[in-house]
Design an enzyme around this catalytic site. Structure first.
Site, PDB file in Angstrom:
ATOM      1  CB  CYS A   1     -11.016  -6.792  14.180  1.00 34.56           C
ATOM      2  SG  CYS A   1     -12.078  -7.834  13.153  1.00 34.56           S
TER       3      CYS A   1
ATOM      4  CG  ASP B   1      33.653 -18.279  21.121  1.00 32.93           C
ATOM      5  OD1 ASP B   1      34.373 -19.211  21.492  1.00 32.93           O
ATOM      6  OD2 ASP B   1      33.936 -17.510  20.182  1.00 32.93           O
TER       7      ASP B   1
END
Length: 754
Positions: free
Chosen positions: A18, A438
């Site tokens: 856990c 770009d």
């Protein structure tokens, strides 16, 4: 102070169940001398550690994990671990089935032992009269014996883990389950040895609690394997053998025996064992598992092929250039593994909750027992509610909420050519306002073609090409490739340039044939006070102009044109549909960039920017409170990609780890960035759903188990129902995360995406 290098190590961790376990192991490692960072992955049960080898060693790290109550081993071959794992999962499923069946039978056998007769009891007396004729003591001792055997066989791992944790001063989910079943069994044993009116037995609850817990673990393990399936598939792409040609003779050898420089034969239908260059033959290859590109790609002599890609229809001989961990598929596998093991910012909330979860639940269980005893004076009712509180509490769901979704999403992204570098990058990508693009290599194909050579009087086309090719030969800029390729196509020869200096965002300077040679854009010539020749006509729209000067005198220019990528317009439209503002920042001229922007549907364009200018523009947008993503080529735009809130680079280099950005697009398609953003948003949505479910489950489940509704509605949750709910809570989180496996990308057909 002396600087020392660090090393990285990934250790399989044994015994974690856990989020509390994860927290204890991580804390133990971080407190070890020499450890710079440690991250424990609950999904894959492994710890990734960066440490100083001068202060720490693998043995010391393993000892630290063992000191926390868990175990670790040095990593072995993946296949062996996988087989061991499959075997252990099979045993867990068998134990779960046997315990649940035994629990159901125990519930039936315990019915005659109840202190109150209900309608169900009267029905069972009619259906199974023989059951109610069995002496109660015989039933009690039979149930005690069976329960003790099954607790020892099926639950030994749970109890051993709880004892180890207790011995090291920590608690986890095993602590809660062990305490709950242990108390129920002890009280039931007492009621068996010393029976009295009102003393009930809970052997059926003990068995059902263990059974549902084991079933939940088995289902959870199966779901984890499915979540990690994409990474496993990448690891299986490389073949185990290769056909190496030595002195004209073909030899089938193990992949580990292939060396760089060997010639390798690959037949149709086989996968390439190495990254290499084709020496003989031609074929088409399927790189879909690596880049997400579904269309078979033609490959001829001199072209590159990737390990793991499928050779379709031609026998080819390749020169081995990259082997093993240096191949593209190994790099992708490594990046996916690192990203899946990373920690998303959302996970920090779950970490804080998990650290205190078990102690808080233990306190609540004690409070529940005290309140019930004070209110009812009934040990049976107090005990049942206390056990229910202990077993319904589930830190697992909280611990798996974020990493489960991240693991599936990273694997799913890799399947169609999107590589996230970590959970933080994925979360940032899901919360953007502005996309900065770009031009060259991002919106355009990035392979401009030389359309015109324009020399001034006294120079020829070949003069300009010879000089320019010498200066640009070693440059990686697309315009440089256009000039050099054009010069070679005309069989022009040149002497190597000297003193080559790249001027970012401007051009290149070099010493060529005893001249000071400058090649670059308008800005370079203006800054160098070089006069533009009157004989050269104005540049046409969509054309990029490259000027050349010798000893600061212009001798002409080159005109080149690049083409818009086929899906660029569709990708920009998709970004607009998602409410994102789109800008194009480019170092090219306004005349060259405007037509590209118009074709792509981009209204905001800023041209003539060098890398520093792009960086400044992104900072200006961020200062306005906007969250900005930069999409570039990963090399020339490295600074802008690093400054942006999320950097997306078109990964095309041989070394992916050196690419800038938070996300790599292995498909050179603008639509892939839309896929990356959409998947990130879907993943963050799943993470939030998981966290909400985990929080609500515990906030509602624990009070319900404690009996909060009993005064008003006389509703009590039996311990075995609490165990079933606990087991299903973590399974539901994993199942919700697995929905991402069927997520379909924007740019690919459903058949291919799946």
């Amino acid at each position: 102070m002396a600087w020392s290098e660090t090393e990285s190590l990934t250790l399989p961790v044994i015994g974690m169940t856990c989020a509390s376990c994860q927290h204890h192991v991580e804390s133990a490692l971080q407190e070890t001398a020499g450890v710079k960072s440690a991250h424990v992955d609950l999904m894959a049960n492994r710890a990734s550690i960066v440490f100083d080898p001068a202060e720490a060693s693998a043995a010391r790290l393993i000892e630290a994990i063992r000191s926390a109550g868990y175990d670790a081993v040095l990593p072995h071959h993946g296949a062996d671990i996988s087989r061991e794992s499959e075997g252990s999962h099979g045993k867990a499923e068998a134990k779960a089935a046997a315990t649940l069946v035994a629990g159901a039978i125990a519930m039936l056998l315990a019915m005659p032992l109840g202190t109150q007769m209900g309608s169900l009891d009267h029905l069972m007396m009619q259906l199974l009269p023989w059951l109610y004729r069995i002496p109660p003591d015989y039933l009690r001792w039979t149930l005690l014996s069976v329960t003790l055997v099954l607790m020892t066989w099926a639950g030994s791992g749970i109890y051993a883990a709880a004892v180890r944790a207790l011995r090291h001063g920590s608690t986890n989910m095993n602590t809660l389950v062990s305490l709950g079943t242990g108390v129920a069994f002890a009280y039931s044993a007492y009621a068996t040895i010393s029976p009295a009116p009102g003393r009930e037995v809970y052997f059926d609850a003990v068995l059902l609690i263990l059974g549902f817990l084991l079933l939940g673990k088995a289902l959870e393990a199966r779901a984890k394997r499915r979540a990690l399936a994409a990474l496993d598939a990448l690891g299986k792409l490389r073949p185990a053998t290769a056909r190496v040609i030595v002195n004209g003779v073909e030899n089938l050898v193990a992949l580990e025996e292939v060396h760089i420089g060997n010639t390798v034969l690959v037949l149709p239908g086989e996968r390439f064992p190495v990254d290499g260059k084709i020496l003989e033959g031609r074929t088409s290859v399927d790189e879909s598992m690596l880049t997400g590109e579904s269309t078979p790609l033609a490959r001829e002599v001199g072209e590159r092929v990737l390990a793991g890609s499928l050779n379709y229809d031609g026998a080819v001989v390749c020169l081995a250039e990259s082997l093993g961990e240096d191949t593209m598929v190994a790099q992708i596998t490594r990046m996916v593994e690192q990203a899946q093991s990373s920690r998303a910012p959302t996970e920090r909330l779950a970490d804080r909750a998990s650290a205190i979860f078990v102690p808080v639940v233990l306190g609540l269980s004690v409070l529940t027992f005290v309140v019930w005893m004070a209110a009812t004076h009934s040990v049976s009712m107090a005990l049942a509610s206390t056990v229910s509180v202990l077993v319904i509490a589930c830190p697992c769901a909280m611990g798996l909420a974020v990493p489960a979704a991240l693991t599936v999403a990273v694997g799913r992204g890799a399947q169609f050519g999107v590589l996230y570098k970590g959970g933080e990058a994925l979360e940032r990508l899901a919360n953007l306002n502005v996309i900065v693009l770009d031009k060259t290599g991002t919106l355009t194909i990035g392979r401009p073609v030389l359309q015109a050579v324009r020399p001034v009087k006294g120079y020829s086309d070949d003069d300009l090409l010879r000089m320019a090719a010498a200066a640009e030969e070693r440059s990686n800029h697309p315009l440089a490739h256009a000039v050099v390729d054009f010069a070679r196509s005309r069989a022009i020869k040149w002497e190597p340039a000297e003193e080559v200096v790249v001027i970012p965002g401007r051009g290149v300077a070099a010493r060529v044939e005893d001249y000071n040679c400058l090649l670059g854009n308008d800005a370079l010539f203006q800054e160098s006070a070089i006069r533009f020749p009157d004989s050269v006509p104005p540049v046409k729209p969509g054309v990029t102009r490259l000027w050349i000067a010798l000893d600061y005198q212009s001798i002409g220019c080159f005109d080149a044109r690049d083409s818009l990528r086929p899906d660029a317009g569709r990708a920009v439209a998709a970004l607009h549909e998602r409410g994102l503002r789109v800008l194009m920042l480019t170092g090219d001229s306004a005349a060259a960039s405007a037509p590209i922007a118009n074709q792509a549907g981009i209204a905001e364009v800023e041209a003539g920017l060098d890398p520093a200018g792009k960086l400044a523009r992104i900072r200006a947008l961020q200062e306005q409170g906007l969250r900005v993503a930069m999409v570039g080529d990963g090399i020339n735009d490295a600074a802008a990609l690093a400054q942006a809130d999320a950097g997306i680079s078109m990964g095309s280099g041989a070394d992916l780890a050196q690419e800038a950005g938070d996300v790599l697009l292995l498909r050179a398609q603008p639509s892939a960035m839309v896929d990356a953003i959409d998947l990130a948003k879907a993943t963050v949505g799943i993470m939030r759903q998981n966290l909400m479910w985990a929080a609500c489950y515990n906030l509602l489940g624990i009070p319900l188990a404690a009996g909060l509704l009993y005064p008003a509605f006389h509703v009590l949750l039996s311990p075995w129902l609490a165990a079933a709910a606990m087991a299903m809570s973590s399974v539901s989180v994993l199942a919700n995360s697995l929905r991402l496996r069927s997520w379909q990308p924007h740019s690919l057909p459903a058949a291919q995406a799946s």
